[in-house]
Design an enzyme around this catalytic site. Structure first.
Site, PDB file in Angstrom:
ATOM      1  N   CYS A   1       0.841  -1.195   0.000  1.00  0.00           N
ATOM      2  CA  CYS A   1       0.000   0.000   0.000  1.00  0.00           C
ATOM      3  C   CYS A   1       0.880   1.250   0.000  1.00  0.00           C
ATOM      4  O   CYS A   1       1.063   1.906   1.024  1.00  0.00           O
ATOM      5  CB  CYS A   1      -0.956   0.031   1.177  1.00  0.00           C
ATOM      6  SG  CYS A   1      -2.232   1.297   0.981  1.00  0.00           S
TER       7      CYS A   1
ATOM      8  N   LYS B   1       1.973  -2.629  -4.741  1.00  0.00           N
ATOM      9  CA  LYS B   1       1.744  -3.801  -3.885  1.00  0.00           C
ATOM     10  C   LYS B   1       0.489  -3.547  -3.042  1.00  0.00           C
ATOM     11  O   LYS B   1       0.560  -3.089  -1.907  1.00  0.00           O
ATOM     12  CB  LYS B   1       2.974  -4.064  -3.026  1.00  0.00           C
ATOM     13  CG  LYS B   1       4.199  -4.465  -3.855  1.00  0.00           C
ATOM     14  CD  LYS B   1       5.389  -4.807  -3.002  1.00  0.00           C
ATOM     15  CE  LYS B   1       6.607  -5.169  -3.860  1.00  0.00           C
ATOM     16  NZ  LYS B   1       6.419  -6.364  -4.686  1.00  0.00           N
TER      17      LYS B   1
ATOM     18  N   ALA C   1      -5.789  -4.542  -4.247  1.00  0.00           N
ATOM     19  CA  ALA C   1      -6.465  -4.388  -5.537  1.00  0.00           C
ATOM     20  C   ALA C   1      -5.692  -5.093  -6.640  1.00  0.00           C
ATOM     21  O   ALA C   1      -6.284  -5.668  -7.563  1.00  0.00           O
ATOM     22  CB  ALA C   1      -6.631  -2.906  -5.864  1.00  0.00           C
TER      23      ALA C   1
ATOM     24  N   CYS D   1      -4.911   2.527  -5.437  1.00  0.00           N
ATOM     25  CA  CYS D   1      -4.506   3.086  -4.155  1.00  0.00           C
ATOM     26  C   CYS D   1      -5.572   4.075  -3.704  1.00  0.00           C
ATOM     27  O   CYS D   1      -5.663   5.183  -4.250  1.00  0.00           O
ATOM     28  CB  CYS D   1      -3.152   3.782  -4.290  1.00  0.00           C
ATOM     29  SG  CYS D   1      -2.424   4.197  -2.697  1.00  0.00           S
TER      30      CYS D   1
END
Length: 402
Positions: A163, A311, A314, A346
């Protein structure tokens, strides 16, 4: 317990569970096993909101046993050694398991020890991090207790992180909290990041710079955190100048939110699955098919691979259906054109009730889902993250349903 399985999955996180669930829905007779020693399963995307006081940490945790798909074997051990030439995985407990197909999705490792002094002071002295279940609530305590005239630092390391927007999101929530309480103008906020830009996709970067300006945040790029002295309230950064020279700089803080350096787990780093010569040890896969570059019956998905996408959960949501099709085609000795295009998302929380939903592919081109400009902060998109996505995770993604 059988020592051989048709498909052996390493890791019982988002990737491993959702993959097993989707495979079993497509072909219920498959023999699938998951190797993972974890007692608990976490919905980690909500930890940012926990740190901002907007989500209950207890709602992010469930027993691992509750998410293991029906008719999938759970080997509650830690994987240790890989012998892909022999189709074998050995566990830390000394057991060996063989497979027809291996999928490695162990998740990412948080390298707390790469920042000197961090482990000793984390959770006290104003040193906080949303990257651990037991630490995220302390972040909100630090935010609530920061007084006028004080300084808050928010770090972002030199490695890829899960994230990638999380180091910023908690900063925006903190700034919005201080704004709502009339403190913002009296608090110094520094974003100390090892990278050189705010975000990799220009459309969203432009909007984030407006958010930064609105909160009065100081951007300090090329600042890589290397040490913390919690008692002295000092953080040491390796700062790279325009000529590439590196100097250690000490900064005082009253609160510091640390995003730790991250890498593939150590048992992956030392294995034949890792990229040769890569110090972070990512699993070496083809970025479109997710098949290992050297072992045809080995695959990798999720945060521990070397695919150059964000990373995020999603990304896993888009990788899993591709791998399902590729695996089932291999089993049937058939062909498939299924490929992963690098999609990542994101959800950039930029304040309470405000979110920029960034969606993009391998080329860092926006690939947006909704018929409006997702770069603009939206209350509706905030509700998507706060309410809908956690429900979808537990009730759809973990169960392999669309």
């Amino acid at each position: 317990m059988s020592k051989h399985h048709q498909i052996l999955i390493i890791g019982g996180g988002n990737a491993g569970i959702s993959l097993a669930a989707q495979l079993m829905r497509k072909q219920p007779g498959l023999d699938i096993a998951i190797i993972d020693p974890a007692e608990h399963h976490y919905y980690q995307p909500a930890w940012t909101l926990v740190g901002g006081g907007a989500f209950n940490i207890q709602n992010t945790e469930r027993d691992e046993a509750s998410v293991i798909p029906k008719n999938v074997t759970w080997i509650k051990e830690a994987a240790d050694t890989f012998e892909p030439e022999n189709n074998t995985v050995k566990t830390a407990g000394g057991n060996s398991f063989t497979y027809d197909y291996l999928v490695a999705c162990p998740g990412i490792q948080l390298d707390w020890d790469k920042v000197a002094g961090l482990k000793e002071t984390l959770g006290k002295n104003g040193v906080c991090s949303n990257y651990r279940f037991d630490q995220a609530p302390y972040t909100f305590e630090c935010i609530k207790n920061l007084k006028p005239g004080k300084t808050a630092l928010f770090t972002n390391p030199a490695t890829p992180v899960k994230c990638g927007g999380a180091p910023q999101k908690i900063m925006y929530l903190a700034a919005d909290y201080w704004r709502k309480h009339g403190l913002l103008k009296d608090i110094t906020i520094n974003y100390t990041a090892a990278g050189g830009i705010i975000f990799g996709v220009q459309k969203y970067a432009d909007e984030l710079l407006k958010v930064v300006k609105g909160y009065g945040i100081n951007l300090q790029f090329k600042h890589n955190l290397i040490a913390i002295d919690g008692q002295r309230k000092e953080a040491t950064f390796a700062v790279t100048d325009a000529e590439g020279n590196v100097t250690n700089v000490v900064k005082k803080f009253d609160m510091i939110h640390v995003t730790p350096p991250q890498s593939a787990p150590d048992f992956i780093k030392k294995s034949p699955l890792a990229m040769e010569g890569n110090p972070l040890g990512w699993i070496d896969v083809d970025k479109h098919t997710l098949r290992h570059t050297r072992y045809a019956n080995v695959f990798g998905i999720g945060d521990a691979t070397n695919t150059p996408n964000a990373k995020t959960g999603a990304a896993i949501r888009k990788q899993v259906p591709v791998l399902v099709e590729v695996l089932l085609a291999d089993i049937a000795h058939a062909q498939t054109t299924a490929t992963y295009d690098g999609y990542g998302s994101c959800p950039l929380v930029v304040g309470y009730g405000k979110l920029i939903l960034a969606e993009f592919d391998y080329e860092n081109k926006p690939v947006e889902t909704f018929p409006f400009n997702q770069a603009k902060p939206s209350w509706l998109m905030y509700q998507l993250k706060r309410r809908l996505l956690p429900w979808l995770y537990w009730n759809r993604i973990m169960k392999g349903t669309p």
